[in-house]
Motif scaffolding. Structure first.
Motif, short mmCIF file in Angstrom:
data_model
loop_
_atom_site.label_atom_id
_atom_site.label_comp_id
_atom_site.label_asym_id
_atom_site.label_seq_id
_atom_site.Cartn_x
_atom_site.Cartn_y
_atom_site.Cartn_z
N LEU C 487 0.84 -1.20 0.00
CA LEU C 487 0.00 0.00 0.00
C LEU C 487 0.87 1.25 0.00
CD1 LEU C 487 -2.74 -1.07 2.57
CD2 LEU C 487 -3.04 -0.78 0.11
N GLN C 488 1.90 1.19 0.82
CA GLN C 488 2.77 2.35 0.92
C GLN C 488 3.47 2.62 -0.41
OE1 GLN C 488 2.50 4.24 3.65
NE2 GLN C 488 3.59 5.70 2.34
N ARG C 489 3.84 1.52 -1.06
CA ARG C 489 4.51 1.66 -2.35
C ARG C 489 3.59 2.35 -3.36
NH1 ARG C 489 6.08 -3.36 -5.77
NH2 ARG C 489 6.74 -2.13 -7.59
N LEU C 490 2.33 2.00 -3.31
CA LEU C 490 1.38 2.65 -4.22
C LEU C 490 1.30 4.15 -3.95
CD1 LEU C 490 -1.53 0.04 -4.25
CD2 LEU C 490 -0.25 0.82 -6.26
N MET C 491 1.26 4.47 -2.65
CA MET C 491 1.16 5.89 -2.30
C MET C 491 2.42 6.65 -2.70
SD MET C 491 -1.81 6.07 -0.82
CE MET C 491 -1.68 7.79 -0.44
N ASP C 492 3.57 5.95 -2.54
CA ASP C 492 4.85 6.64 -2.71
C ASP C 492 5.19 6.96 -4.15
OD1 ASP C 492 5.18 6.64 -0.04
OD2 ASP C 492 6.56 4.94 0.05
N VAL C 493 4.52 6.31 -5.10
CA VAL C 493 4.86 6.59 -6.51
C VAL C 493 4.66 8.08 -6.80
CG1 VAL C 493 4.29 6.10 -8.90
CG2 VAL C 493 4.18 4.26 -7.20
N ASN C 494 3.49 8.56 -6.38
CA ASN C 494 3.20 9.99 -6.50
C ASN C 494 3.50 10.55 -7.89
OD1 ASN C 494 2.18 12.31 -5.53
ND2 ASN C 494 4.08 13.00 -4.53
N GLY C 495 3.06 9.84 -8.90
CA GLY C 495 3.32 10.26 -10.28
C GLY C 495 2.28 11.22 -10.78
N SER C 496 1.99 11.14 -12.08
CA SER C 496 1.10 12.16 -12.63
C SER C 496 -0.14 11.59 -13.32
CB SER C 496 1.89 13.04 -13.61
OG SER C 496 2.37 12.21 -14.66
N ARG C 497 -0.25 10.26 -13.42
CA ARG C 497 -1.43 9.72 -14.11
C ARG C 497 -2.40 9.10 -13.12
NH1 ARG C 497 -0.37 5.83 -19.19
NH2 ARG C 497 -2.63 5.68 -19.04
N THR C 498 -3.69 9.26 -13.39
CA THR C 498 -4.68 8.70 -12.47
C THR C 498 -4.80 7.19 -12.66
OG1 THR C 498 -6.50 8.96 -14.03
CG2 THR C 498 -6.06 10.81 -12.56
N VAL C 499 -5.28 6.55 -11.61
CA VAL C 499 -5.47 5.10 -11.64
C VAL C 499 -6.40 4.73 -12.81
CG1 VAL C 499 -6.38 3.14 -10.38
CG2 VAL C 499 -5.17 4.95 -9.14
N ASP C 500 -7.48 5.50 -12.96
CA ASP C 500 -8.44 5.19 -14.01
C ASP C 500 -7.82 5.23 -15.40
OD1 ASP C 500 -10.33 4.85 -12.14
OD2 ASP C 500 -11.67 6.46 -12.79
N SER C 501 -6.92 6.17 -15.60
CA SER C 501 -6.34 6.28 -16.95
C SER C 501 -5.53 5.03 -17.27
CB SER C 501 -5.51 7.55 -17.08
OG SER C 501 -4.26 7.39 -16.44
N PHE C 502 -4.85 4.48 -16.27
CA PHE C 502 -4.13 3.21 -16.49
C PHE C 502 -5.11 2.07 -16.74
CE2 PHE C 502 -0.57 5.37 -14.33
CZ PHE C 502 0.45 5.06 -15.21
N HIS C 503 -6.16 2.07 -15.95
CA HIS C 503 -7.12 0.98 -16.06
C HIS C 503 -7.78 0.98 -17.45
CE1 HIS C 503 -10.48 -1.46 -13.83
NE2 HIS C 503 -9.95 -2.12 -14.82
N ARG C 504 -8.12 2.16 -17.92
CA ARG C 504 -8.71 2.28 -19.25
C ARG C 504 -7.76 1.76 -20.32
NH1 ARG C 504 -13.20 5.90 -19.61
NH2 ARG C 504 -13.22 7.10 -17.70
#
Lengths: 240, 253, 638
Positions: C487-504
């Motif tokens: 979970l922490q790793r997910l938070m720590d990425v702190n990039g610029s694309r939303t989760v939904d955009s990847f999922h799409r």
């Protein structure tokens, strides 16, 4: 016994009691109005009726106390439910709207309290004579067994009372409010008592609303009739 | 503005947590008329995330009007202005360019706010647990056709059973009463012979649980019926009133 | 190599389940209360299992990520539930339901499982009626039935277009009854993030309380997963938005083999996509095909309004190609036929991705009222979504991902390759082979939960000492730490694309390469691109908020991260299964008239994938399917 207490403590039970006392109060209102209509018949008819009621003695007091209990129950449970309901919705919507709730149904506590205030005023006015002692003390002299007999002149009191515009306005306002209260209460009580039917309910609602306004207009007609001279003291004699 | 697009001003309730203070906040968003209301909020949320803000939290799942997850009061109406429609099935063609839209959570003491538009509706589960079932264990049932049920009764039971447990009835009621929810479940079982056996106990227990959760009393305004996305009739409430009176007053304790 | 022993009983088909039930060990009633069973997911399979196990006396802890068990996606099933009751006297029987299901699944399922399913189907209807499920009735009071795709008898029980809802509510009520009785502890808004193994047995799970973000450990003597399918790997599907593969995939990472992930069902009758903001697809029940006729214009690029196209210029392609089943051809076949018509440039509506589903004939034959009473709610829903009135103009429909036949591999006892980990409902792979028939998902979910697991679980527990470990066991601490770190790793990425955009993006890729039609080249490309996308995800995703809070983006991120791995396995399976069967259509393998061509010599098996411990890929295991009672034939609906 425990089950009765539990029943009355529940929202549905409390509502049931509201409906039941509502029915009794509505019956009283109907009775009261039919008595009032004697004013149109004249001084003697009205005062005969009043004297008859007075003559009931202890029976009258039993009815009065019963009525008081019914009233008190209706008010007590009404306020209790209102407090409970207000607590159930501690934060209101920033943007409020309704779809089919009638104005009457949304203002029952308000109209109920106005009617309560009116009843207090009405009792002080015509039953206890605190507001208009002069009119209250009017007497009618009738012949009884060949003797002159003095009795309370209810007719004269009402006529004198409604020559005061302040009272006419107060009574008229109160009767409109009563009409509102009944226009929801008279049909809503069927739902609370568990009677609802696709064919009959629309009629119950129409008749309930109609009856409420018939009652209100009936009551309202009296101060207006007096104020505009349709009911006047006969012969202008001792009532003046 | 391209075909079917509309610019909207949204006022949305934002609240970080159960005990945090909340307030209405204003946003602007461009939506398309073919979007559902929730898709419009998705668009807003994507923009918020890209701007580094926290998206608006709201419950949703099936997005086809049956799971009962989505819950928001839109311009004073639970699930918005269209009758018989959940927020997820409300489409933006109902609105027009330049509209201002108020979006608020269900308001009821029995539905405490978790975050933004998300509320805790577990009170409904507890009402069902109190008696909204038929006590039959798996494997102990007789052949299905041994219980004959007239078509009209089955249909009426279905009408009540169509409840999706979304809570719009509570949100619409000025008393935050859950009578329509409670009564719909009761009436569904009451219309079926299988449900009759435990009718008395069910009526008493469900009403008591309803009250214990802190919902208000029904005052017969029928806003619930008008707001219900499944258009469940308040006839169910009359049915529960009657059954409850009968059961509570004849109870032996 | 894991030994794939399916534990299928010996003996004649119709006696297998009976004899197995007799052989299974029992836990005596006084001992049942010493065991704690964890049930993850509370749809039809999980809810019915939790309720039934609690009725038997086990202590059950049930988990769902929704705010109430009543919201599980089983609720959205519309059309009905099959059962071999033969109430219509039209020639149905357990044997026929069995055969239809095996054939519908394109001969890629286990005979013994499917036969058992057909056997208990009749008990399900009894159970549901007793619970108060308001099935449709005839005027005389008996139960009504309708017909459904892939069958020539009327064996489908239904409650208007909301059968799943009504069955789930029945099951939810049974569950809440046990909550009240104190036998089920219900954890709503809890998501399972991993399974805990003690000495190789599943003995617990780690969850995240979605309300507070708290990570919690739960011990159980056995763990049951009933967490649904993975259709949302496509992003757009008819699944609920929050459906995900995480629980199943986490179990897979802990060693449970995953079977036939490439088997996905594309449902032929869904509302077409209207724009890129689209968040999900809406199904129109298959039951509509009872009275609706599917057609496209004969002419390419015909953009006249449907009403202006004369009868002679319409192609009722299902009726033309499959005269005996017509519009009721099975789902995979109807979907592919729609795709073919659209690929041929005869699709209707925006982008040419749609076909007509026309009720004009039915309305003329039966009257509008009759049509309304059968399909009123579906028509209403269609009108709400599209703004068109289907009483006046034909519906436009297009296939969409709907169900996944693949799932965690389970034996006849529904136990996965991890002892003590049982998998029910859509989450397992067991009964539908390469294609599921309509109205069979509800049947399978409830069969597993009400009538199978209560027997087979006891057999496992009978050999287990209750309370073997507890939450303080080192294995729990280890798994909890891994969950927290992830979970922490997910938070720590702190990039610029939303989760939904990847999922799409992932969903589009998989739909294009591993959707209704697949080929070697496309699958190889997908297998190249998915790891790249996954890498970008872990380097550039943005998850706002924090872990110790209600955080829907974090929930989604964890699920999409698992889809990113799962999707790769799915494409690998699709590539490896070098044949066409059911929902898996490899364009390299088709007959001259475009029908799926199976290869029974090489692929009459279940492909069960094991994840390599270093994460570098998967190893395939095979369970050969033995057909002793049916003859493998070309599936024909002509």
């Amino acid at each position: 016994m425990q089950s009765l207490l539990r029943f009355l403590g529940s929202t549905v039970g409390a509502k049931f009691l509201m409906a039941l006392t509502g029915v009794l109060l509505a019956l009283f209102v109907v009775g009261h109005l039919s008595g009032n209509f004697l004013l149109y018949k004249g001084q003697d008819a009205m005062n005969d009726y009043a004297e008859m009621l007075q003559g009931l003695g202890p029976a009258l007091w039993i009815v009065r106390l019963g009525l008081l209990a019914v009233f008190a129950t209706h008010i007590y449970y009404g306020i209790r439910l209102k407090r409970r309901n207000a607590a159930a919705r501690p934060v209101n919507y920033a943007h409020e709207d309704t779809i089919q709730a009638s104005f009457a149904s949304r203002s029952m506590i308000l109209t109920g309290l106005v009617v309560l205030a009116f009843v207090a005023m009405h009792l002080a006015h015509f039953t206890l004579g605190w507001l208009d002692a002069e009119a209250y003390d009017l007497k009618q002299t009738v012949q009884r067994d060949g003797q002159p007999f003095e009795r309370h002149d209810v007719f004269g009191m009402v006529v004198a009372g409604f020559h005061n515009d302040v009272f006419v306005i107060l009574y008229a306002f109160a009767m409109v409010v009563l009409g509102l209260h009944l226009s929801h209460g008279l049909h809503s009580l069927f739902q609370t008592l568990g009677f609802r039917h696709p064919a009959y309910t629309p009629w119950i609602e129409r008749i309930g609303r109609g009856l409420a306004w018939v009652l209100a207009v009936g009551f309202l007609s009296i101060p207006l009739a007096v104020r505009f001279g349709f009911i006047a003291a006969a012969g202008g004699g001792d009532a003046g | 503005m391209s075909q079917g697009n509309m610019r909207l001003k949204l006022h949305i309730w934002r609240q970080k947590g159960a005990s945090a203070p909340g307030a209405m906040k204003t946003y602007e968003v461009t939506a398309n008329e073919h979007m559902s209301f929730l898709e419009m909020l998705d668009v807003l949320n994507q923009e918020l995330i890209e701007k580094g803000e926290e998206p608006v939290a709201f419950d949703h799942d099936c997005r086809e009007g049956i799971c009962g997850s989505c819950n928001m009061v839109i311009n004073g109406h639970p699930h918005g202005p269209q009758r018989g429609t959940t927020a997820c099935q409300l489409h933006m063609r109902t609105f027009k360019d330049g509209d201002e839209i108020f979006v608020e959570p269900w308001r009821a003491r029995a539905f405490p706010i978790i975050k933004d538009l998300v509320v805790d509706r577990t009170a409904f589960d507890r009402i069902i647990a109190s008696g909204g079932y038929v006590s039959v264990n798996s494997g102990s049932a007789p052949d299905a056709n041994e219980i004959l049920i007239g078509r009209d009764d089955a249909e009426e039971a279905f009408e009540y059973a169509a409840c999706i447990g979304c809570g719009a009835c509570v949100a619409a009621c000025k008393n935050a009463s859950a009578m329509l929810f409670t009564a719909a479940k009761f009436a569904h079982l009451e219309k079926l012979p299988q449900g009759q056996v435990e009718s008395d106990r069910r009526a008493v227990e469900m009403v008591m649980q309803h009250d214990a959760e802190g919902f208000g009393a029904c005052t017969n305004q029928y806003e619930c019926e008008a707001a219900c996305p499944k258009e469940i009739s308040v006839t169910s409430i009359a049915m529960l009133n009657r059954a409850y009176r009968r059961a509570a007053l004849s109870s032996k304790s | 190599m894991t030994n794939l022993d399916a534990k299928i009983p010996s003996g004649p088909l119709e006696k297998k389940w009976d004899s197995r039930r007799f052989e299974l060990k029992l836990v005596n009633p006084a001992n049942k209360r010493k065991y704690r069973v964890l049930v993850v997911g509370t749809g039809l399979a999980g809810g019915s299992a939790a309720a039934t196990l609690a009725e038997l006396g086990y202590n059950v802890e049930a988990f769902c990520f929704q705010d109430s068990p009543r919201r599980a996606h089983s609720i959205a099933a519309q059309g009905g539930i099959n059962a071999a009751k033969n109430y219509q006297g039209d020639g149905d029987s357990v044997q026929r339901l069995f055969y239809d299901t095996i054939k519908g699944g394109d001969f890629r399922s286990r005979e013994a499982n499917v036969y058992r399913l057909a056997q208990v189907s009749v008990n399900i209807i009894d159970q549901c009626v007793a619970q108060g499920v308001p099935f449709a009735r005839e005027y005389g009071g008996t139960l009504a039935n309708r017909s459904f795709g892939g069958a020539q008898v009327s064996r489908t029980f239904y409650a208007r277009g909301q059968t799943g809802q009504q069955l789930l509510i029945g099951c939810y009520q049974a569950l809440e009854r046990q909550v009240q009785a104190g036998k089920v502890k219900m954890h709503t808004r809890h998501e399972m993030l991993d399974v805990v193994l003690v000495d190789g047995h599943a003995k617990g799970i780690v969850t995240r309380d979605l309300k507070t973000g708290k990570i919690q450990r739960h011990f159980g003597d056995a763990v049951i997963l009933a967490t649904g399918g993975y259709g949302n790997v496509f992003y757009l599907s008819t699944n609920a938005k929050n459906c995900n593969v995480t629980a199943a995939y986490r179990a897979h990472r802990r060693g449970a083999l995953f079977a036939n992930p490439c088997y996905t069902q594309i449902h032929p009758t869904c509302i077409p996509v209207s724009g890129d903001y689209q968040s999900k697809l809406t199904l129109m029940s298959e039951s509509l095909r009872n009275d609706g006729r599917i057609w496209v214009p004969k002419k390419h690029g015909d953009d006249r309004k449907p009403g202006q196209i004369p009868e002679g210029e319409r192609d009722y392609y299902l009726e033309r190609k499959y005269p005996s089943f017509g519009n009721l051809a099975p789902r995979d076949i109807a979907s592919r036929a729609a795709k073919e018509a659209c690929d041929d440039g005869r699709g209707v509506g925006p982008g040419g991705l749609g076909v007509y589903l026309d009720f004009a004939d039915a309305i003329q034959r039966l009257g509008e009222d009759a049509v309304r009473s059968r399909y009123g709610n579906l028509f209403h829903m269609y009108a709400k979504i599209t703004g068109d009135d289907p009483y006046k103009t034909p519906m436009r429909i297009y296939p969409a991902v709907h169900y996944t036949m693949g799932g965690l591999w389970v034996d006849y006892h529904l136990q996965s390759t991890i002892p003590g980990l049982f998998v029910l409902g859509e989450a397992n792979f067991s009964d539908h082979g390469a294609n599921r028939l309509g109205a069979s998902a509800l049947m399978q979910g409830l069969a597993d939960g009400y009538f199978v697991i209560p027997y087979t679980l006891g057999n496992y527990l009978a050999d287990q000492r209750p309370g073997l470990a507890d939450e303080q066991h080192a294995a729990f601490a280890e798994v909890e730490n891994e969950v927290r770190a992830r979970l922490q790793r997910l938070m720590d990425v702190n990039g610029s694309r939303t989760v939904d955009s990847f999922h799409r993006e992932l969903g589009k890729l998989i739909w294009d390469k591993c959707g209704m039609a697949r080929d070697k080249q496309g699958l190889e490309e997908a297998l190249r691109r998915i790891p790249e996308l996954r890498e970008e995800f872990w380097g550039n995703v943005r998850v706002p908020g924090d872990t110790g809070d209600f955080n829907q983006e974090l929930e989604k991120a964890g699920r999409v991260a698992d889809f990113m791995e799962f999707g790769e396995m799915m494409c690998l399976d699709a590539l490896t299964r070098d044949e066409s069967c059911g929902g898996h259509f490899r364009t390299e393998h088709q007959t001259d008239d475009g029908e799926a061509m199976r290869n029974d010599d090489d692929f009459a098996h279940v492909a069960a994938w094991e994840r390599k411990s270093d994460g570098s890929g998967w190893t395939e295991h095979r369970e050969q399917l033995e057909f002793e009672n049916v003859k493998l034939s070309v599936r024909s609906y002509k």
